[in-house]
Design a protein around this motif. Structure first.
Motif, PDB file in Angstrom:
ATOM      1  N   GLY A  59       1.965  86.064  34.358  1.00 15.16           N
ATOM      2  CA  GLY A  59       1.228  87.321  34.185  1.00 15.16           C
ATOM      3  C   GLY A  59      -0.004  87.156  33.313  1.00 15.16           C
ATOM      4  N   ARG A  60      -0.328  88.207  32.555  1.00 10.19           N
ATOM      5  CA  ARG A  60      -1.630  88.245  31.880  1.00 10.19           C
ATOM      6  C   ARG A  60      -1.616  87.653  30.487  1.00 10.19           C
ATOM      7  NH1 ARG A  60      -3.061  92.393  28.260  1.00 10.19           N
ATOM      8  NH2 ARG A  60      -1.460  93.961  27.848  1.00 10.19           N
ATOM      9  N   ALA A  61      -0.481  87.156  30.062  1.00 10.10           N
ATOM     10  CA  ALA A  61      -0.420  86.573  28.712  1.00 10.10           C
ATOM     11  C   ALA A  61       0.235  85.202  28.768  1.00 10.10           C
ATOM     12  CB  ALA A  61       0.356  87.492  27.768  1.00 10.10           C
ATOM     13  N   ALA A  64       2.876  86.515  23.553  1.00 11.39           N
ATOM     14  CA  ALA A  64       2.406  87.468  22.536  1.00 11.39           C
ATOM     15  C   ALA A  64       3.080  87.248  21.190  1.00 11.39           C
ATOM     16  CB  ALA A  64       2.654  88.900  23.010  1.00 11.39           C
ATOM     17  N   GLY A  65       3.708  86.079  21.032  1.00 13.67           N
ATOM     18  CA  GLY A  65       4.376  85.805  19.759  1.00 13.67           C
ATOM     19  C   GLY A  65       5.765  86.396  19.725  1.00 13.67           C
ATOM     20  N   ALA A  66       6.351  86.417  18.547  1.00 15.35           N
ATOM     21  CA  ALA A  66       7.711  86.967  18.420  1.00 15.35           C
ATOM     22  C   ALA A  66       7.765  88.359  19.022  1.00 15.35           C
ATOM     23  CB  ALA A  66       8.081  87.039  16.943  1.00 15.35           C
ATOM     24  N   LEU A  68       8.318  91.688  18.709  1.00  8.81           N
ATOM     25  CA  LEU A  68       8.435  92.577  17.546  1.00  8.81           C
ATOM     26  C   LEU A  68       9.138  93.859  17.910  1.00  8.81           C
ATOM     27  CD1 LEU A  68       4.793  92.100  16.207  1.00  8.81           C
ATOM     28  CD2 LEU A  68       6.865  90.931  15.437  1.00  8.81           C
ATOM     29  N   GLY A  69       9.089  94.198  19.202  1.00  8.50           N
ATOM     30  CA  GLY A  69       9.608  95.520  19.558  1.00  8.50           C
ATOM     31  C   GLY A  69      11.087  95.496  19.814  1.00  8.50           C
ATOM     32  N   GLY A  70      11.641  94.299  20.055  1.00  7.70           N
ATOM     33  CA  GLY A  70      13.082  94.247  20.298  1.00  7.70           C
ATOM     34  C   GLY A  70      13.475  95.265  21.346  1.00  7.70           C
ATOM     35  N   LYS A  82      17.634  87.845  11.278  1.00  6.59           N
ATOM     36  CA  LYS A  82      18.626  87.228  12.182  1.00  6.59           C
ATOM     37  C   LYS A  82      17.925  86.639  13.407  1.00  6.59           C
ATOM     38  CE  LYS A  82      22.899  88.412  14.719  1.00  6.59           C
ATOM     39  NZ  LYS A  82      22.255  88.313  16.083  1.00  6.59           N
ATOM     40  N   ALA A  83      17.010  87.385  13.965  1.00  2.00           N
ATOM     41  CA  ALA A  83      16.385  86.943  15.226  1.00  2.00           C
ATOM     42  C   ALA A  83      15.472  85.746  14.995  1.00  2.00           C
ATOM     43  CB  ALA A  83      15.573  88.083  15.819  1.00  2.00           C
ATOM     44  N   ALA A  84      14.815  85.713  13.828  1.00  2.00           N
ATOM     45  CA  ALA A  84      13.832  84.638  13.609  1.00  2.00           C
ATOM     46  C   ALA A  84      14.507  83.332  13.196  1.00  2.00           C
ATOM     47  CB  ALA A  84      12.831  85.061  12.544  1.00  2.00           C
ATOM     48  N   ALA A 139      -8.299  83.663  27.930  1.00  2.00           N
ATOM     49  CA  ALA A 139      -7.363  83.266  26.862  1.00  2.00           C
ATOM     50  C   ALA A 139      -7.834  83.812  25.520  1.00  2.00           C
ATOM     51  CB  ALA A 139      -7.248  81.750  26.798  1.00  2.00           C
ATOM     52  N   ARG A 140      -6.865  84.183  24.700  1.00  2.00           N
ATOM     53  CA  ARG A 140      -7.161  84.591  23.319  1.00  2.00           C
ATOM     54  C   ARG A 140      -6.118  83.940  22.426  1.00  2.00           C
ATOM     55  NH1 ARG A 140      -6.745  90.784  23.380  1.00  2.00           N
ATOM     56  NH2 ARG A 140      -5.837  90.561  25.450  1.00  2.00           N
ATOM     57  N   PHE A 141      -6.502  83.707  21.193  1.00  2.00           N
ATOM     58  CA  PHE A 141      -5.587  83.053  20.244  1.00  2.00           C
ATOM     59  C   PHE A 141      -5.555  83.863  18.958  1.00  2.00           C
ATOM     60  CE2 PHE A 141      -4.973  79.068  22.552  1.00  2.00           C
ATOM     61  CZ  PHE A 141      -6.067  79.051  23.401  1.00  2.00           C
ATOM     62  N   GLY A 149       2.358  90.230   7.409  1.00  2.00           N
ATOM     63  CA  GLY A 149       3.030  90.073   6.132  1.00  2.00           C
ATOM     64  C   GLY A 149       3.858  88.816   6.029  1.00  2.00           C
ATOM     65  N   ILE A 150       3.594  87.850   6.913  1.00  2.00           N
ATOM     66  CA  ILE A 150       4.328  86.581   6.809  1.00  2.00           C
ATOM     67  C   ILE A 150       3.298  85.458   6.726  1.00  2.00           C
ATOM     68  CG2 ILE A 150       6.395  87.453   7.971  1.00  2.00           C
ATOM     69  CD1 ILE A 150       5.469  86.172  10.552  1.00  2.00           C
ATOM     70  N   VAL A 151       3.728  84.242   6.912  1.00  2.00           N
ATOM     71  CA  VAL A 151       2.826  83.095   6.762  1.00  2.00           C
ATOM     72  C   VAL A 151       2.920  82.210   8.006  1.00  2.00           C
ATOM     73  CG1 VAL A 151       2.855  83.052   4.242  1.00  2.00           C
ATOM     74  CG2 VAL A 151       4.652  81.849   5.526  1.00  2.00           C
ATOM     75  N   PRO A 152       1.959  81.275   8.180  1.00  2.00           N
ATOM     76  CA  PRO A 152       2.014  80.378   9.346  1.00  2.00           C
ATOM     77  C   PRO A 152       3.354  79.660   9.433  1.00  2.00           C
ATOM     78  CG  PRO A 152      -0.089  80.147   8.241  1.00  2.00           C
ATOM     79  CD  PRO A 152       0.745  81.029   7.365  1.00  2.00           C
ATOM     80  N   GLU A 153       3.922  79.632  10.613  1.00  2.00           N
ATOM     81  CA  GLU A 153       5.263  79.053  10.803  1.00  2.00           C
ATOM     82  C   GLU A 153       5.161  77.908  11.808  1.00  2.00           C
ATOM     83  OE1 GLU A 153       4.037  79.907  13.567  1.00  2.00           O
ATOM     84  OE2 GLU A 153       5.802  80.574  14.581  1.00  2.00           O
ATOM     85  N   ALA A 154       6.291  77.459  12.290  1.00  2.00           N
ATOM     86  CA  ALA A 154       6.358  76.413  13.327  1.00  2.00           C
ATOM     87  C   ALA A 154       5.602  75.160  12.918  1.00  2.00           C
ATOM     88  CB  ALA A 154       5.813  76.961  14.661  1.00  2.00           C
TER      89      ALA A 154
END
Ligand SMILES: CCCCCCCCCCCCC[C@H](O)CC(=O)SCCNC(=O)CCNC(=O)[C@H](O)C(C)(C)COP(=O)(O)OP(=O)(O)OC[C@H]1O[C@@H](n2cnc3c(N)ncnc32)[C@H](O)[C@@H]1OP(=O)(O)O
Length: 292
Positions: A59-61, A64-66, A68-70, A82-84, A139-141, A149-154
Motif C-alpha cells: 500500500g501507501r506506506a 508507520a512505526g509502532a 500507537l493506536g492499538g 508490554k507491547a514494546a 517516500a518519507r522518513f 517522548g522517547i528516544v532513538p531505538e533499534a
C-alpha cells in the motif's frame, strides 16, 4: 514456511521478498510483526537458494512505526511497555524494534529496502542495518522519537550517525521531523530516488546484480568489514584487520572461480551459499548474542 499474518514472504529467482502487510494501518509495527520478521529472516538464512532479500511495504506506506493506536484506542503505560518489550537478553530488557533491526544486520545475504512511502519510527530505523535503501519519490522518513517522548531505538543511535554522519543524524533525531525522499538522498540515507512505479524494479535489479555476480562469502564478509572498519583507528590498523580476510579468501575456492570466470569471459558460478562459516574472518564484527 510459517503462516504469516502481518507480513508476506516469497522467493523467486534466488531473491526473497518480505512485504510488511498491514496496509489498513500503514503497516504499523506490532509485536506479531516483530516475531514474523525474525521468522522470515530465519527462513532466508535457512534457504540455500536465496541470495538476496528485498523488504518493502504494502500500500501507501513502508511502515508507520509502532502501532500507537492499538486498533484505534490509546495506549496506557502498561500496554505500551508490554507491547514494546521483547524480553530480556544478557540481563537487559530489549525493545522489539532493535530485535528486528539486529536480525537484519545478522542476515547472511544482502538486504535491500524498497521504501514505498512513510518509513517512520521503527519503520525508518529497521532499514538502517539493511545494506542498501532505495526510495520511491513519495517516500518519507521520520526519526520521530523525541516527538513521542522517547528516544532513538533499534540501535539507531549506533547506525544512523554511521550511515549519514553525526550532523544530519542529530538534526533528524532532535527535530523528529518527517522529511522527503530528496532530503534522504542528499543526506545519504538512500542511494536512489526513483518514480514510485519504478521502485520495485530498481530494488530487484540491485538484488539480482548482487545475486548473479558475486560470491556469497565475499558479500557477507564485505558487510562485516565495512561496518567494522568504521571504528578502526587508522588505515594501518584497518590494513592489519582486513588483510586477514583478503589473504584467507584470496586462497578460497570462490576466488579461484571468480578469477577463472573473468579470464574465460564467462559469468562466475559461485556455490549457492557459503562453503563454510566466515564469521571468524572479521572478529571485530561480534557474533549475534544468543536470543537476539
Ligand atoms: C512510543 C512507543 C509505542 C510502543 C507501541 C508498541 C507497538 C509494538 C512494538 C514496538 C516496539 C518498537 C517501538 C518503536 O520503535 C517506537 C516507534 O516506532 S515510535 C514512532 C511511532 N510512529 C509514529 O509516531 C508515526 C505517527 N504517524 C505519522 O507520523 C504519520 O501518520 C505518517 C506515518 C507520517 C503518515 O502521515 P499521513 O500520510 O499524513 O497520514 P495520517 O497522519 O493522516 O495517518 C493516517 C491514519 O493512520 C493513523 N496512523 C498513522 N501512523 C500510525 C501509527 N504509527 N500507529 C497507529 N495509527 C497510525 C493515523 O492516526 C490516521 O488514522 P485516522 O485518523 O485516519 O483514523
Amino acid at each position: 514456511m510459517p503462516d504469516f499474518e502481518e507480513i508476506d514472504y516469497s522467493v523467486a529467482d534466488g531473491v526473497a521478498t518480505v512485504v510488511l502487510d498491514r496496509p489498513s494501518r500503514m503497516n504499523a509495527f506490532t509485536g506479531r510483526m516483530c516475531d514474523e520478521l525474525v521468522a522470515a529472516c530465519d527462513a532466508v538464512d535457512a534457504d540455500d537458494a536465496v541470495r538476496a532479500l528485498v523488504v518493502t511495504g504494502r500500500g501507501r506506506a513502508f511502515c508507520a512505526g509502532a502501532d500507537l493506536g492499538g486498533g484505534g484506542g490509546t495506549f496506557d503505560d502498561r500496554g505500551r511497555e508490554k507491547a514494546a518489550r521483547y524480553g530480556e537478553v544478557d540481563g537487559v530488557g530489549r525493545d522489539r524494534g532493535g530485535v528486528v533491526a539486529l536480525r537484519f544486520a545478522a542476515l547472511q545475504v544482502p538486504v535491500i529496502a524498497a521504501v514505498n512511502g512513510p518509513a517512520v519510527g521503527v519503520g525508518a530505523t529497521m532499514t538502517l542495518p539493511m545494506d542498501v535503501r532505495v526510495a520511491g519519490a513519495s517516500a518519507r522518513f521520520g526519526f520521530v522519537f523525541a516527538r513521542r517522548g522517547i528516544v532513538p531505538e533499534a540501535a539507531s543511535s549506533w547506525f544512523l550517525p554511521r550511515v549519514v554522519g553525526i550532523s544530519r543524524a542529530m538534526e533528524w533525531a532532535m527535530t523528529g521531523r518527517v522529511f522527503g525522499a530528496r532530503e534522504a538522498l542528499e543526506g545519504g540515507l538512500v542511494t536512489h530516488v526513483v518514480p514510485d512505479e519504478d521502485l520495485l524494479d530498481t530494488a530487484y535489479g540491485l538484488a539480482r546484480e548482487v545475486a548473479e555476480n558475486t560470491s556469497p562469502v565475499s558479500v557477507a564478509v564485505t558487510r562485516h568489514m565495512l561496518w567494522s572498519m568504521l571504528s578502526a583507528p587508522s588505515p594501518w590498523e584497518a590494513h592489519a584487520l582486513d588483510s586477514r580476510a583478503v589473504v584467507e579468501l584470496g586462497r578460497d575456492a570462490d576466488a579461484a572461480e571468480g578469477v577463472t570466470a573473468f579470464l574465460e569471459k564467462r559469468p562466475p558460478a559461485f556455490p549457492l551459499r557459503r562453503t563454510r562459516d566466515h564469521t571468524d574472518l572479521v572478529p571485530e564484527w561480534p557474533r549475534r548474542p544468543e536470543g537476539l
